[in-house]
Design a protein around this motif. Structure first.
Motif, PDB file in Angstrom:
ATOM      1  N   ASP A  53     -51.863  76.544  27.502  1.00 34.53           N
ATOM      2  CA  ASP A  53     -52.158  77.661  26.686  1.00 34.53           C
ATOM      3  C   ASP A  53     -50.788  77.686  26.070  1.00 34.53           C
ATOM      4  OD1 ASP A  53     -54.556  78.659  27.132  1.00 34.53           O
ATOM      5  OD2 ASP A  53     -53.949  79.987  28.848  1.00 34.53           O
ATOM      6  N   TYR A  54     -50.561  78.286  24.803  1.00 32.12           N
ATOM      7  CA  TYR A  54     -49.622  78.400  24.157  1.00 32.12           C
ATOM      8  C   TYR A  54     -49.295  79.890  23.731  1.00 32.12           C
ATOM      9  CZ  TYR A  54     -46.158  77.887  20.334  1.00 32.12           C
ATOM     10  OH  TYR A  54     -45.062  77.833  19.208  1.00 32.12           O
ATOM     11  N   THR A  55     -48.111  80.586  24.046  1.00 29.42           N
ATOM     12  CA  THR A  55     -48.102  82.107  23.727  1.00 29.42           C
ATOM     13  C   THR A  55     -46.761  82.170  22.536  1.00 29.42           C
ATOM     14  OG1 THR A  55     -48.483  82.560  26.015  1.00 29.42           O
ATOM     15  CG2 THR A  55     -47.201  84.131  24.721  1.00 29.42           C
ATOM     16  N   TYR A  56     -47.112  82.851  21.479  1.00 29.32           N
ATOM     17  CA  TYR A  56     -46.111  82.889  20.373  1.00 29.32           C
ATOM     18  C   TYR A  56     -46.076  84.371  19.968  1.00 29.32           C
ATOM     19  CZ  TYR A  56     -50.642  82.896  17.786  1.00 29.32           C
ATOM     20  OH  TYR A  56     -51.837  83.056  17.334  1.00 29.32           O
ATOM     21  N   ASP A  57     -44.948  84.711  19.153  1.00 35.37           N
ATOM     22  CA  ASP A  57     -44.711  86.092  18.759  1.00 35.37           C
ATOM     23  C   ASP A  57     -45.227  86.363  17.476  1.00 35.37           C
ATOM     24  OD1 ASP A  57     -42.961  86.934  21.050  1.00 35.37           O
ATOM     25  OD2 ASP A  57     -41.530  85.668  20.187  1.00 35.37           O
ATOM     26  N   THR A  58     -45.739  87.465  17.286  1.00 30.83           N
ATOM     27  CA  THR A  58     -46.353  88.116  15.985  1.00 30.83           C
ATOM     28  C   THR A  58     -45.562  89.495  15.807  1.00 30.83           C
ATOM     29  OG1 THR A  58     -48.085  89.350  16.778  1.00 30.83           O
ATOM     30  CG2 THR A  58     -48.336  86.951  16.437  1.00 30.83           C
ATOM     31  N   VAL A  59     -45.773  89.822  14.431  1.00 36.17           N
ATOM     32  CA  VAL A  59     -45.248  91.298  14.389  1.00 36.17           C
ATOM     33  C   VAL A  59     -45.931  92.332  15.311  1.00 36.17           C
ATOM     34  CG1 VAL A  59     -44.415  90.764  11.943  1.00 36.17           C
ATOM     35  CG2 VAL A  59     -46.849  91.628  12.217  1.00 36.17           C
ATOM     36  N   ASN A  60     -47.316  92.032  15.863  1.00 38.52           N
ATOM     37  CA  ASN A  60     -47.870  92.808  16.398  1.00 38.52           C
ATOM     38  C   ASN A  60     -47.909  92.702  18.035  1.00 38.52           C
ATOM     39  OD1 ASN A  60     -48.876  94.421  14.256  1.00 38.52           O
ATOM     40  ND2 ASN A  60     -50.254  92.882  14.044  1.00 38.52           N
ATOM     41  N   GLY A  61     -46.729  91.807  18.411  1.00 42.99           N
ATOM     42  CA  GLY A  61     -46.496  91.334  19.798  1.00 42.99           C
ATOM     43  C   GLY A  61     -47.075  89.887  20.211  1.00 42.99           C
ATOM     44  N   LYS A  62     -47.051  89.286  21.342  1.00 45.67           N
ATOM     45  CA  LYS A  62     -47.005  88.116  21.609  1.00 45.67           C
ATOM     46  C   LYS A  62     -48.811  87.978  21.696  1.00 45.67           C
ATOM     47  CE  LYS A  62     -43.226  87.488  24.810  1.00 45.67           C
ATOM     48  NZ  LYS A  62     -42.646  86.539  23.704  1.00 45.67           N
ATOM     49  N   VAL A  63     -49.251  86.581  21.393  1.00 42.67           N
ATOM     50  CA  VAL A  63     -50.496  86.049  21.505  1.00 42.67           C
ATOM     51  C   VAL A  63     -50.516  84.810  22.168  1.00 42.67           C
ATOM     52  CG1 VAL A  63     -52.517  85.384  20.006  1.00 42.67           C
ATOM     53  CG2 VAL A  63     -51.128  87.159  19.203  1.00 42.67           C
ATOM     54  N   THR A  64     -51.565  84.621  22.818  1.00 45.79           N
ATOM     55  CA  THR A  64     -51.607  83.529  23.406  1.00 45.79           C
ATOM     56  C   THR A  64     -52.938  82.726  23.290  1.00 45.79           C
ATOM     57  OG1 THR A  64     -50.446  84.405  25.603  1.00 45.79           O
ATOM     58  CG2 THR A  64     -51.880  82.441  26.029  1.00 45.79           C
ATOM     59  N   GLU A  65     -52.827  81.570  23.058  1.00 44.94           N
ATOM     60  CA  GLU A  65     -54.154  80.810  22.704  1.00 44.94           C
ATOM     61  C   GLU A  65     -54.165  79.288  23.417  1.00 44.94           C
ATOM     62  OE1 GLU A  65     -55.393  80.201  18.607  1.00 44.94           O
ATOM     63  OE2 GLU A  65     -53.557  81.323  17.916  1.00 44.94           O
ATOM     64  N   ASN A  66     -55.283  78.826  23.523  1.00 46.18           N
ATOM     65  CA  ASN A  66     -55.455  77.365  23.946  1.00 46.18           C
ATOM     66  C   ASN A  66     -54.888  76.645  22.932  1.00 46.18           C
ATOM     67  OD1 ASN A  66     -57.255  74.665  23.984  1.00 46.18           O
ATOM     68  ND2 ASN A  66     -57.049  75.587  25.988  1.00 46.18           N
ATOM     69  N   MET A  67     -53.971  75.541  23.350  1.00 47.59           N
ATOM     70  CA  MET A  67     -53.019  74.798  22.409  1.00 47.59           C
ATOM     71  C   MET A  67     -54.113  73.972  21.778  1.00 47.59           C
ATOM     72  SD  MET A  67     -49.740  72.581  22.840  1.00 47.59           S
ATOM     73  CE  MET A  67     -48.739  73.849  23.500  1.00 47.59           C
ATOM     74  N   PHE A  68     -54.892  73.236  22.512  1.00 50.93           N
ATOM     75  CA  PHE A  68     -55.968  72.391  21.984  1.00 50.93           C
ATOM     76  C   PHE A  68     -56.745  72.975  20.732  1.00 50.93           C
ATOM     77  CE2 PHE A  68     -59.706  69.782  21.523  1.00 50.93           C
ATOM     78  CZ  PHE A  68     -59.434  68.573  21.584  1.00 50.93           C
ATOM     79  N   ASP A  69     -57.454  74.252  21.246  1.00 54.80           N
ATOM     80  CA  ASP A  69     -58.163  74.692  20.051  1.00 54.80           C
ATOM     81  C   ASP A  69     -57.424  75.402  18.898  1.00 54.80           C
ATOM     82  OD1 ASP A  69     -60.213  74.382  21.765  1.00 54.80           O
ATOM     83  OD2 ASP A  69     -60.193  76.457  22.821  1.00 54.80           O
TER      84      ASP A  69
END
Length: 333
Positions: A53-69
């Motif tokens: 998984d990969y977690t990154y920042d947005t203006v609305n807070g942190k988002v986590t996604e599967n990196m491959f997807d």
């Protein structure tokens, strides 16, 4: 490179939307950037573990996604890439991309890249570096996460004449950002160096200019509120345009090595510098001491300079001299 080569990094902030990409290209050109940088992803060639998984920042807070997807959705077809290339050509701006694997390099060749970008995480991939070296093209490489031996090995593979090394870091601790790497690498390895700016923070970008950076890349987004990562770390078009102007002006302000007063400084010298004159009225026949002399504005080219005061000490005045009067060698004996 006569002036700093400025790259608008839009490889993620384009959201791999064709129309958004075209807007970013036009915005980069209008800002005064020299190039736009995308990213060509083939996640099957990049990742052995597709569960990460990969977690990154947005203006609305942190988002986590599967990196491959996430990387699988961050793609264009070769036909779409050619359309992007045409947009860049129509806007007279350089077009290239970060590459990750054999196929992305091949696509870069098909698209006619003059530059290939390698991320800091790929510095140790000797097989990829050797493939790139065969192209005899300029390879731009981030080096934030690598020890020096890996960097030295990479320079030997690609060749100092074909490599451009960008200092990079992934820390919020100023004490570990080590911007002096820019100058160190340039001087030790005789290569072009620059800076990969990680966020909207500008101070280190100007530090990089002062340290001799020849290439700087900065993220550009149409809107920081867009879904996806890196938007929150990017400049908006108006901000990016102002930043480019500031970088250009900072680069100009470095000037040349040595002391060189500006034209305006020289012109104003006659107003603000001083000349040698009399402190108070003294009659003819006075033996001049240091106490009789003073330096006052404005500078008068026909008068003695302050450094000439010793030429008058111990001399006798041939005529009466008045307070604030310029004193000349012919006034004494």
């Amino acid at each position: 490179m006569e002036q700093i080569f400025i790259i608008a990094e839009i490889g993620i902030t384009c959201n791999y939307d064709l129309e958004l990409s075209k807007k970013l290209i036009k915005s980069a050109k209008e800002s005064g950037a020299d190039a736009v940088k995308f990213g060509i992803h083939f996640p099957d060639e990049l990742m052995s573990d597709t569960s990460i998984d990969y977690t990154y920042d947005t203006v609305n807070g942190k988002v986590t996604e599967n990196m491959f997807d996430m990387l699988s959705s961050a793609t264009f077809t070769l036909k779409e890439w050619k359309e992007i290339k045409k947009t860049c050509k129509d806007n007279d701006i350089e077009f290239f991309a970060s590459i990750e694997g054999k196929t992305s390099i091949e696509w870069g060749e098909k698209l006619g890249f003059n530059y290939f970008k390698v991320g800091t995480w790929d510095v140790s991939d000797v097989m990829q570096l050797e493939q790139l070296a065969e192209l005899n093209k300029k390879i731009i490489v981030d080096i934030g996460a690598s020890p020096e031996q890996e960097i030295e090995d990479m320079i030997k593979i690609i060749g100092p004449e074909n490599i451009i090394i960008l200092h990079d870091f992934h820390t919020s601790l100023y004490s570990q950002m080590n911007m002096s790497t820019i100058r160190y690498v340039a001087e030790k390895y005789n290569v072009v160096t620059g800076f990969s700016s990680p966020s909207t923070y500008d101070i280190n970008d100007y530090v990089a200019v002062g340290l001799g950076a020849k290439v700087i890349e900065k993220r550009l987004t149409i809107d920081r509120n867009l879904d996806g990562h890196h938007h929150v770390l990017s400049k908006t078009p108006s901000e990016f345009k102002e930043w480019v102007l500031n970088i250009r002006n900072a680069s100009k302000s470095i000037g040349k090595y040595g002391i060189s007063p500006s034209d305006n400084d020289l012109a104003e010298r006659t107003q603000w510098f001083k000349h040698l004159c009399i402190r108070k009225d003294i009659p003819a026949g006075t033996l001049i001491t240091k106490e009789h002399l003073v330096c006052k504005r404005p500078e008068k080219l026909e008068s003695l300079r302050p450094k000439d005061y010793k030429k008058l000490i111990g001399k006798t005045t041939k005529r009466d001299l008045r307070k604030n009067e310029s004193v000349k060698l012919e006034d004494v004996e």
